[in-house]
Design an enzyme around this catalytic site. Structure first.
Site, PDB file in Angstrom:
ATOM      1  N   GLU A 135      30.403  88.423  -6.098  1.00  0.00           N
ATOM      2  CA  GLU A 135      29.077  89.032  -6.221  1.00  0.00           C
ATOM      3  C   GLU A 135      28.019  87.939  -6.215  1.00  0.00           C
ATOM      4  O   GLU A 135      28.091  86.981  -6.990  1.00  0.00           O
ATOM      5  CB  GLU A 135      28.923  89.858  -7.505  1.00  0.00           C
ATOM      6  CG  GLU A 135      27.583  90.595  -7.472  1.00  0.00           C
ATOM      7  CD  GLU A 135      27.168  91.290  -8.762  1.00  0.00           C
ATOM      8  OE1 GLU A 135      26.245  92.108  -8.696  1.00  0.00           O
ATOM      9  OE2 GLU A 135      27.758  90.991  -9.824  1.00  0.00           O
ATOM     10  N   GLU A 160      25.381  83.258 -10.004  1.00  0.00           N
ATOM     11  CA  GLU A 160      24.037  83.571 -10.518  1.00  0.00           C
ATOM     12  C   GLU A 160      23.262  82.271 -10.709  1.00  0.00           C
ATOM     13  O   GLU A 160      23.776  81.317 -11.283  1.00  0.00           O
ATOM     14  CB  GLU A 160      24.148  84.338 -11.842  1.00  0.00           C
ATOM     15  CG  GLU A 160      22.831  84.590 -12.547  1.00  0.00           C
ATOM     16  CD  GLU A 160      21.768  85.251 -11.670  1.00  0.00           C
ATOM     17  OE1 GLU A 160      22.016  86.326 -11.125  1.00  0.00           O
ATOM     18  OE2 GLU A 160      20.670  84.661 -11.543  1.00  0.00           O
ATOM     19  N   ASP A 162      16.886  89.213  -4.429  1.00  0.00           N
ATOM     20  CA  ASP A 162      15.433  89.009  -4.572  1.00  0.00           C
ATOM     21  C   ASP A 162      14.754  89.233  -3.222  1.00  0.00           C
ATOM     22  O   ASP A 162      15.129  88.612  -2.223  1.00  0.00           O
ATOM     23  CB  ASP A 162      15.159  87.582  -5.062  1.00  0.00           C
ATOM     24  CG  ASP A 162      15.540  87.412  -6.527  1.00  0.00           C
ATOM     25  OD1 ASP A 162      15.684  88.427  -7.231  1.00  0.00           O
ATOM     26  OD2 ASP A 162      15.700  86.254  -6.964  1.00  0.00           O
ATOM     27  N   LYS A 195       6.291  88.267  -0.235  1.00  0.00           N
ATOM     28  CA  LYS A 195       5.223  87.616   0.550  1.00  0.00           C
ATOM     29  C   LYS A 195       5.791  87.053   1.849  1.00  0.00           C
ATOM     30  O   LYS A 195       6.860  86.426   1.837  1.00  0.00           O
ATOM     31  CB  LYS A 195       4.599  86.470  -0.256  1.00  0.00           C
ATOM     32  CG  LYS A 195       3.763  86.959  -1.408  1.00  0.00           C
ATOM     33  CD  LYS A 195       3.130  85.797  -2.136  1.00  0.00           C
ATOM     34  CE  LYS A 195       2.403  86.315  -3.364  1.00  0.00           C
ATOM     35  NZ  LYS A 195       2.220  85.326  -4.391  1.00  0.00           N
ATOM     36  N   PHE A 225      19.235  96.650 -12.171  1.00  0.00           N
ATOM     37  CA  PHE A 225      18.093  96.793 -11.261  1.00  0.00           C
ATOM     38  C   PHE A 225      18.100  98.150 -10.575  1.00  0.00           C
ATOM     39  O   PHE A 225      17.044  98.751 -10.393  1.00  0.00           O
ATOM     40  CB  PHE A 225      18.036  95.635 -10.257  1.00  0.00           C
ATOM     41  CG  PHE A 225      17.275  94.461 -10.809  1.00  0.00           C
ATOM     42  CD1 PHE A 225      17.873  93.591 -11.698  1.00  0.00           C
ATOM     43  CD2 PHE A 225      15.940  94.269 -10.497  1.00  0.00           C
ATOM     44  CE1 PHE A 225      17.162  92.531 -12.252  1.00  0.00           C
ATOM     45  CE2 PHE A 225      15.223  93.215 -11.050  1.00  0.00           C
ATOM     46  CZ  PHE A 225      15.831  92.337 -11.927  1.00  0.00           C
ATOM     47  N   GLU A 226      19.263  98.661 -10.201  1.00  0.00           N
ATOM     48  CA  GLU A 226      19.255  99.990  -9.586  1.00  0.00           C
ATOM     49  C   GLU A 226      18.701 101.013 -10.585  1.00  0.00           C
ATOM     50  O   GLU A 226      17.872 101.864 -10.228  1.00  0.00           O
ATOM     51  CB  GLU A 226      20.649 100.426  -9.122  1.00  0.00           C
ATOM     52  CG  GLU A 226      20.532 101.795  -8.437  1.00  0.00           C
ATOM     53  CD  GLU A 226      21.848 102.365  -7.916  1.00  0.00           C
ATOM     54  OE1 GLU A 226      21.812 102.998  -6.862  1.00  0.00           O
ATOM     55  OE2 GLU A 226      22.888 102.192  -8.565  1.00  0.00           O
TER      56      GLU A 226
HETATM   57  C1  LIG Z   1      16.899  91.375  -8.536  1.00  0.00           C
HETATM   58  S1  LIG Z   1      18.168  90.580  -9.397  1.00  0.00           S
HETATM   59  C2  LIG Z   1      19.544  91.694  -9.217  1.00  0.00           C
HETATM   60  C3  LIG Z   1      20.613  91.481 -10.252  1.00  0.00           C
HETATM   61  C4  LIG Z   1      21.813  92.456 -10.178  1.00  0.00           C
HETATM   62  N1  LIG Z   1      22.540  92.294  -8.948  1.00  0.00           N
HETATM   63  C5  LIG Z   1      21.378  93.884 -10.344  1.00  0.00           C
HETATM   64  O1  LIG Z   1      21.471  94.658  -9.390  1.00  0.00           O
HETATM   65  O2  LIG Z   1      20.973  94.242 -11.462  1.00  0.00           O
HETATM   66  C6  LIG Z   1      18.612  89.283  -8.279  1.00  0.00           C
HETATM   67  C7  LIG Z   1      19.459  88.214  -8.942  1.00  0.00           C
HETATM   68  O3  LIG Z   1      19.882  87.268  -7.957  1.00  0.00           O
HETATM   69  C8  LIG Z   1      19.770  85.957  -8.507  1.00  0.00           C
HETATM   70  N2  LIG Z   1      19.633  85.032  -7.374  1.00  0.00           N
HETATM   71  C9  LIG Z   1      18.590  84.956  -6.523  1.00  0.00           C
HETATM   72  N3  LIG Z   1      18.793  84.003  -5.600  1.00  0.00           N
HETATM   73  C10 LIG Z   1      20.018  83.468  -5.871  1.00  0.00           C
HETATM   74  C11 LIG Z   1      20.791  82.446  -5.276  1.00  0.00           C
HETATM   75  N4  LIG Z   1      20.346  81.767  -4.211  1.00  0.00           N
HETATM   76  N5  LIG Z   1      21.987  82.151  -5.807  1.00  0.00           N
HETATM   77  C12 LIG Z   1      22.437  82.822  -6.902  1.00  0.00           C
HETATM   78  N6  LIG Z   1      21.740  83.801  -7.499  1.00  0.00           N
HETATM   79  C13 LIG Z   1      20.552  84.124  -7.005  1.00  0.00           C
HETATM   80  C14 LIG Z   1      18.547  86.046  -9.390  1.00  0.00           C
HETATM   81  O4  LIG Z   1      18.510  85.015 -10.358  1.00  0.00           O
HETATM   82  C15 LIG Z   1      18.689  87.429  -9.999  1.00  0.00           C
HETATM   83  O5  LIG Z   1      19.448  87.419 -11.187  1.00  0.00           O
END
Ligand SMILES: C[S@@+](CC[C@H](N)C(=O)[O-])C[C@H]1O[C@@H](n2cnc3c(N)ncnc32)[C@H](O)[C@@H]1O
Length: 212
Positions: free
Chosen positions: A37, A62, A112, A116, A193-194
């Site tokens: 994941e 993460e 993420d 922008k 997040f969902e």
């Molecule tokens: C919007 S959150 C979604 C978290 C989870 N998957 C959920 O659905 O609740 C996106 C997560 O991806 C992590 N993330 C973003 N870019 C990343 C990267 N390049 N490598 C590892 N994690 C990353 C962020 O720190 C954040 O915790």
């Protein structure tokens, strides 16, 4: 009161202890299909899916320290032995440490969106990362994605060359997105997040493909 987060060295994988491509047998102490994941957040998907599939091995990646620590604590407290989590950048990690043809399924839930325009280049799903995802997937392995972000979803479909019903990317076949183990009625993945986005009545887009 702030929650005290424990470290659980058996769950947390340290980037500094890795040397070249990962040996999953060594990491998990056993053979088994490997799920990765990307962007685990607080680890809800890992908790539910790894609990539901005890014969499979799950690795979460993460970047954010506070989410990573929270997820490690939860996995450790639940006593799941088939989950490992690493705090690192998923793009670099994929390129440097994941062997070819080794992964059963990549799960990318609510990446993420970098809304922008000048930040779009930071979006995880891009042609360069797709190359690595494909390289690492086994034949028959899957890539599952969910997002609430319309523009990012359009980009994802372009990168994967997914049309109305077909996938034009020669190594991919579009398949049904089956809800994950933690999903409740009207949910796809049941992650934090969902749930937040469903409360806000945002649309949820999903996509699943298989490496042929
Ligand atoms: C919007 S959150 C979604 C978290 C989870 N998957 C959920 O659905 O609740 C996106 C997560 O991806 C992590 N993330 C973003 N870019 C990343 C990267 N390049 N490598 C590892 N994690 C990353 C962020 O720190 C954040 O915790």
């Amino acid at each position: 009161m702030a929650r005290i987060l424990k470290e659980y060295p058996s769950v947390a994988l340290k980037p500094e202890n890795l040397d070249g491509k990962i040996d999953f047998f060594r990491i998990f102490g056993r053979a088994g299909p490997v799920h990765i994941e990307i962007g685990t957040g607080k680890g809800t998907f890992l908790l539910n899916q790894a609990g539901a599939q005890p014969g499979d091995n799950f690795l979460g990646i993460e970047w954010a320290r506070k989410y990573y620590r929270y997820a490690v604590d939860r996995i450790g407290r639940w006593g799941l032995t088939n989950v490992r989590i690493i705090r690192t950048d998923a793009a670099t990690f994929l390129a440097d440490f994941i062997p070819d043809n080794s992964v059963e399924c990549f799960h990318i839930y609510f990446p993420d969106p970098w809304p922008k325009k000048r930040h779009h280049k930071r979006r995880f799903i891009c042609p360069a990362n797709l190359e690595h995802l494909l390289r690492c997937l086994k034949t028959g392995g899957q890539l599952k994605i969910a997002t609430d972000h319309t523009d990012y979803f359009e980009q994802i479909k372009q990168v994967l060359k997914v049309g109305a019903a077909q996938c034009a990317c020669p190594r991919l076949e579009q398949i049904d997105f089956l809800p994950t183990a933690g999903a409740e009625a009207s949910e796809w993945v049941g992650t934090n997040f969902e749930r937040k986005y469903l409360k806000d009545q945002r649309p949820i887009y999903t996509l699943a493909v298989k490496k042929t």
